[in-house]
Design a protein around this motif. Structure first.
Motif, PDB file in Angstrom:
ATOM      1  N   ASP A  12       1.744   6.970  13.511  1.00 47.04           N
ATOM      2  CA  ASP A  12       1.262   8.170  14.221  1.00 47.04           C
ATOM      3  C   ASP A  12       0.185   8.913  13.435  1.00 47.04           C
ATOM      4  O   ASP A  12       0.059  10.135  13.523  1.00 47.04           O
ATOM      5  N   PHE A  13      -0.626   8.165  12.700  1.00 46.20           N
ATOM      6  CA  PHE A  13      -1.704   8.802  11.932  1.00 46.20           C
ATOM      7  C   PHE A  13      -2.752   9.407  12.857  1.00 46.20           C
ATOM      8  O   PHE A  13      -3.115   8.816  13.881  1.00 46.20           O
ATOM      9  N   SER A  14      -3.221  10.585  12.488  1.00 47.53           N
ATOM     10  CA  SER A  14      -4.417  11.175  13.087  1.00 47.53           C
ATOM     11  C   SER A  14      -5.046  12.084  12.042  1.00 47.53           C
ATOM     12  O   SER A  14      -4.357  12.597  11.146  1.00 47.53           O
ATOM     13  N   VAL A  15      -6.352  12.260  12.139  1.00 49.94           N
ATOM     14  CA  VAL A  15      -7.046  13.118  11.183  1.00 49.94           C
ATOM     15  C   VAL A  15      -6.512  14.544  11.265  1.00 49.94           C
ATOM     16  O   VAL A  15      -6.288  15.204  10.241  1.00 49.94           O
ATOM     17  N   GLY A  16      -6.305  15.051  12.475  1.00 48.52           N
ATOM     18  CA  GLY A  16      -5.825  16.414  12.613  1.00 48.52           C
ATOM     19  C   GLY A  16      -4.465  16.631  11.972  1.00 48.52           C
ATOM     20  O   GLY A  16      -4.235  17.645  11.308  1.00 48.52           O
ATOM     21  N   ASN A  52       0.822  -1.222   0.000  1.00 46.76           N
ATOM     22  CA  ASN A  52       0.000   0.000   0.000  1.00 46.76           C
ATOM     23  C   ASN A  52       0.857   1.274   0.000  1.00 46.76           C
ATOM     24  O   ASN A  52       0.505   2.278   0.615  1.00 46.76           O
ATOM     25  N   ILE A  53       1.953   1.233  -0.734  1.00 43.91           N
ATOM     26  CA  ILE A  53       2.851   2.386  -0.712  1.00 43.91           C
ATOM     27  C   ILE A  53       2.188   3.622  -1.303  1.00 43.91           C
ATOM     28  O   ILE A  53       2.525   4.755  -0.939  1.00 43.91           O
ATOM     29  N   GLU A  54       1.210   3.441  -2.184  1.00 42.80           N
ATOM     30  CA  GLU A  54       0.492   4.597  -2.732  1.00 42.80           C
ATOM     31  C   GLU A  54      -0.218   5.377  -1.629  1.00 42.80           C
ATOM     32  O   GLU A  54      -0.223   6.615  -1.635  1.00 42.80           O
ATOM     33  N   MET A  55      -0.786   4.656  -0.660  1.00 42.88           N
ATOM     34  CA  MET A  55      -1.438   5.314   0.472  1.00 42.88           C
ATOM     35  C   MET A  55      -0.405   5.998   1.356  1.00 42.88           C
ATOM     36  O   MET A  55      -0.590   7.148   1.800  1.00 42.88           O
ATOM     37  N   SER A  56       0.693   5.302   1.637  1.00 45.56           N
ATOM     38  CA  SER A  56       1.738   5.892   2.477  1.00 45.56           C
ATOM     39  C   SER A  56       2.304   7.152   1.833  1.00 45.56           C
ATOM     40  O   SER A  56       2.533   8.166   2.507  1.00 45.56           O
ATOM     41  N   ARG A  57       2.519   7.105   0.526  1.00 48.08           N
ATOM     42  CA  ARG A  57       3.050   8.282  -0.167  1.00 48.08           C
ATOM     43  C   ARG A  57       2.048   9.425  -0.183  1.00 48.08           C
ATOM     44  O   ARG A  57       2.438  10.598  -0.090  1.00 48.08           O
ATOM     45  N   ALA A  58       0.755   9.109  -0.302  1.00 49.09           N
ATOM     46  CA  ALA A  58      -0.260  10.162  -0.287  1.00 49.09           C
ATOM     47  C   ALA A  58      -0.262  10.911   1.038  1.00 49.09           C
ATOM     48  O   ALA A  58      -0.577  12.103   1.089  1.00 49.09           O
ATOM     49  N   MET A  59       0.108  10.236   2.113  1.00 52.52           N
ATOM     50  CA  MET A  59       0.132  10.863   3.430  1.00 52.52           C
ATOM     51  C   MET A  59       1.502  11.446   3.772  1.00 52.52           C
ATOM     52  O   MET A  59       1.596  12.520   4.384  1.00 52.52           O
ATOM     53  N   LEU A  60       2.584  10.749   3.388  1.00 51.62           N
ATOM     54  CA  LEU A  60       3.916  11.101   3.878  1.00 51.62           C
ATOM     55  C   LEU A  60       4.830  11.702   2.827  1.00 51.62           C
ATOM     56  O   LEU A  60       5.907  12.198   3.162  1.00 51.62           O
ATOM     57  N   GLY A  61       4.450  11.624   1.552  1.00 55.07           N
ATOM     58  CA  GLY A  61       5.263  12.227   0.503  1.00 55.07           C
ATOM     59  C   GLY A  61       5.729  11.213  -0.524  1.00 55.07           C
ATOM     60  O   GLY A  61       5.963  10.043  -0.209  1.00 55.07           O
ATOM     61  N   GLU A  62       5.876  11.677  -1.772  1.00 55.34           N
ATOM     62  CA  GLU A  62       6.254  10.798  -2.875  1.00 55.34           C
ATOM     63  C   GLU A  62       7.685  10.286  -2.751  1.00 55.34           C
ATOM     64  O   GLU A  62       8.068   9.346  -3.446  1.00 55.34           O
ATOM     65  N   HIS A  63       8.492  10.904  -1.903  1.00 53.03           N
ATOM     66  CA  HIS A  63       9.881  10.472  -1.741  1.00 53.03           C
ATOM     67  C   HIS A  63       9.992   9.128  -1.031  1.00 53.03           C
ATOM     68  O   HIS A  63      11.054   8.500  -1.057  1.00 53.03           O
ATOM     69  N   VAL A 109     -10.618   5.131   8.494  1.00 62.51           N
ATOM     70  CA  VAL A 109     -10.778   3.921   9.309  1.00 62.51           C
ATOM     71  C   VAL A 109      -9.628   2.950   9.047  1.00 62.51           C
ATOM     72  O   VAL A 109      -9.064   2.359   9.979  1.00 62.51           O
ATOM     73  N   PHE A 110      -9.255   2.794   7.787  1.00 67.35           N
ATOM     74  CA  PHE A 110      -8.146   1.890   7.445  1.00 67.35           C
ATOM     75  C   PHE A 110      -6.854   2.335   8.114  1.00 67.35           C
ATOM     76  O   PHE A 110      -6.136   1.519   8.712  1.00 67.35           O
ATOM     77  N   LEU A 111      -6.553   3.626   8.054  1.00 60.84           N
ATOM     78  CA  LEU A 111      -5.298   4.114   8.627  1.00 60.84           C
ATOM     79  C   LEU A 111      -5.309   4.061  10.153  1.00 60.84           C
ATOM     80  O   LEU A 111      -4.257   3.909  10.779  1.00 60.84           O
ATOM     81  N   ARG A 112      -6.479   4.188  10.767  1.00 56.51           N
ATOM     82  CA  ARG A 112      -6.577   4.037  12.211  1.00 56.51           C
ATOM     83  C   ARG A 112      -6.438   2.578  12.630  1.00 56.51           C
ATOM     84  O   ARG A 112      -5.977   2.274  13.736  1.00 56.51           O
ATOM     85  N   LYS A 113      -6.842   1.678  11.745  1.00 59.24           N
ATOM     86  CA  LYS A 113      -6.867   0.250  12.077  1.00 59.24           C
ATOM     87  C   LYS A 113      -5.541  -0.432  11.713  1.00 59.24           C
ATOM     88  O   LYS A 113      -5.007  -1.207  12.506  1.00 59.24           O
ATOM     89  N   VAL A 114      -5.036  -0.152  10.541  1.00 57.03           N
ATOM     90  CA  VAL A 114      -3.802  -0.777  10.054  1.00 57.03           C
ATOM     91  C   VAL A 114      -2.679   0.227  10.298  1.00 57.03           C
ATOM     92  O   VAL A 114      -2.229   0.934   9.393  1.00 57.03           O
ATOM     93  N   ILE A 115      -2.235   0.289  11.528  1.00 56.86           N
ATOM     94  CA  ILE A 115      -1.466   1.434  12.016  1.00 56.86           C
ATOM     95  C   ILE A 115      -0.067   1.533  11.415  1.00 56.86           C
ATOM     96  O   ILE A 115       0.543   2.607  11.459  1.00 56.86           O
ATOM     97  N   TRP A 116       0.459   0.436  10.857  1.00 56.62           N
ATOM     98  CA  TRP A 116       1.813   0.508  10.306  1.00 56.62           C
ATOM     99  C   TRP A 116       1.840   1.189   8.936  1.00 56.62           C
ATOM    100  O   TRP A 116       2.915   1.521   8.443  1.00 56.62           O
ATOM    101  N   THR A 117       0.682   1.412   8.302  1.00 47.21           N
ATOM    102  CA  THR A 117       0.668   2.055   6.984  1.00 47.21           C
ATOM    103  C   THR A 117       1.182   3.491   7.074  1.00 47.21           C
ATOM    104  O   THR A 117       1.995   3.932   6.249  1.00 47.21           O
ATOM    105  N   VAL A 118       0.697   4.243   8.059  1.00 46.93           N
ATOM    106  CA  VAL A 118       1.142   5.621   8.309  1.00 46.93           C
ATOM    107  C   VAL A 118       1.334   5.756   9.816  1.00 46.93           C
ATOM    108  O   VAL A 118       0.366   5.981  10.552  1.00 46.93           O
TER     109      VAL A 118
END
Length: 259
Positions: free
Chosen positions: A218-222, A154-165, A207-216
């Motif tokens: 320290d994820f939080s909506v804020g 799911n690197i596309e999701m991780s990159r969407a949150m953390l950056g394309e690098h 919900v996915f990012l809150r549940k599958v916590i290793w994707t991103v």
């Protein structure tokens, strides 16, 4: 003539995503809101087959016990471990009909069992795989079966949150083979799969990012509101957000005693 209701707003979807209970490992909430392709080896079927032949079995990091609960015939001795306290009462309730004991134990070990206690140890999507402990608690001739998260999942999701690098990381099958062998096990099966996952609204992403916590981490909506807004706009424009989970199946056995 009635008109269709407008789609939920971005803020309403964020609030909905934050309100969902993410304890346990039940993904039924996502029905109609996200889809995930399953690996071709059908892990639940393999798990059920192995459990039916076992005498004493251990399921590691069982979550809420949802996957283990699907087995058709439990072995005479069935144990499970879980590290996250909110999951423990769920797993105990779900697995009670199988006669399973659920114990709290850290993901990386130590495991609260004697040496050579089990002829089968299993794990589905473990956070970490405690290979030395698996080798210790397996009896000679015993089997370890796991479905693991592969590299760049799911690197596309991780990159969407953390950056394309962001570069692919995670568990590589070759590293798992080396760790199994270091624990005294012999790998007898190794399979890999790249799959497709689609999200149809940003609440499902939350919900996915809150549940599958290793994707991103320290994820939080804020913290990730601007990135979530971009994902929301992308879904509205294209119909879905697509990413690709990776999985691998590994089966290893502990050799019989030769002395």
């Amino acid at each position: 003539m009635t008109t269709a209701a407008p789609p939920p707003s971005f803020e309403a979807l964020l609030a909905e995503g934050e309100s969902v209970d993410v304890s346990g490992w039940d993904f039924s909430w996502f029905t109609g809101r996200a889809t995930e392709e399953r690996p071709p080896w059908a892990y639940a079927r393999l798990l059920s087959e192995r459990m039916a032949r076992a005498h004493a079995a251990l399921d590691l990091q069982t979550g809420g016990g949802e996957v283990l609960a699907t087995i058709a015939s439990p072995p005479p001795v069935l144990r499970a471990t879980e590290s996250w306290a909110p999951n423990l009462p769920i797993a105990r309730r779900v697995l009670a009909p199988l006669g399973a004991d659920v114990l709290e134990a850290p993901d990386g070990g130590p495991l609260p069992f004697a040496d050579a206690s089990f002829d089968l140890v299993t794990a589905r999507l473990p956070v970490v795989t405690p290979w030395p402990e698996i080798g210790r608690v397996l009896a000679p001739g015993g089997t370890f079966l796991a479905q693991e998260v592969g590299p760049g999942s799911n690197i596309e999701m991780s990159r969407a949150m953390l950056g394309e690098h962001l570069q692919p990381n995670g568990r590589f099958p070759a590293d798992a083979v080396a760790a199994a062998e270091a624990a005294g096990l012999v790998v007898v099966d190794l399979r890999e799969a790249s799959l497709t996952m689609e999200f149809f609204d940003v609440a499902a992403v939350v919900v996915f990012l809150r549940k599958v916590i290793w994707t991103v981490p320290d994820f939080s909506v804020g913290r990730f509101r601007p990135q979530l807004r971009a994902v929301h706009d992308r879904i509205r424009a294209t119909g879905s957000f697509v990413c690709h989970p990776t999985r691998f199946l590994i089966e290893a056995r502990k050799p019989e005693r030769t002395d």
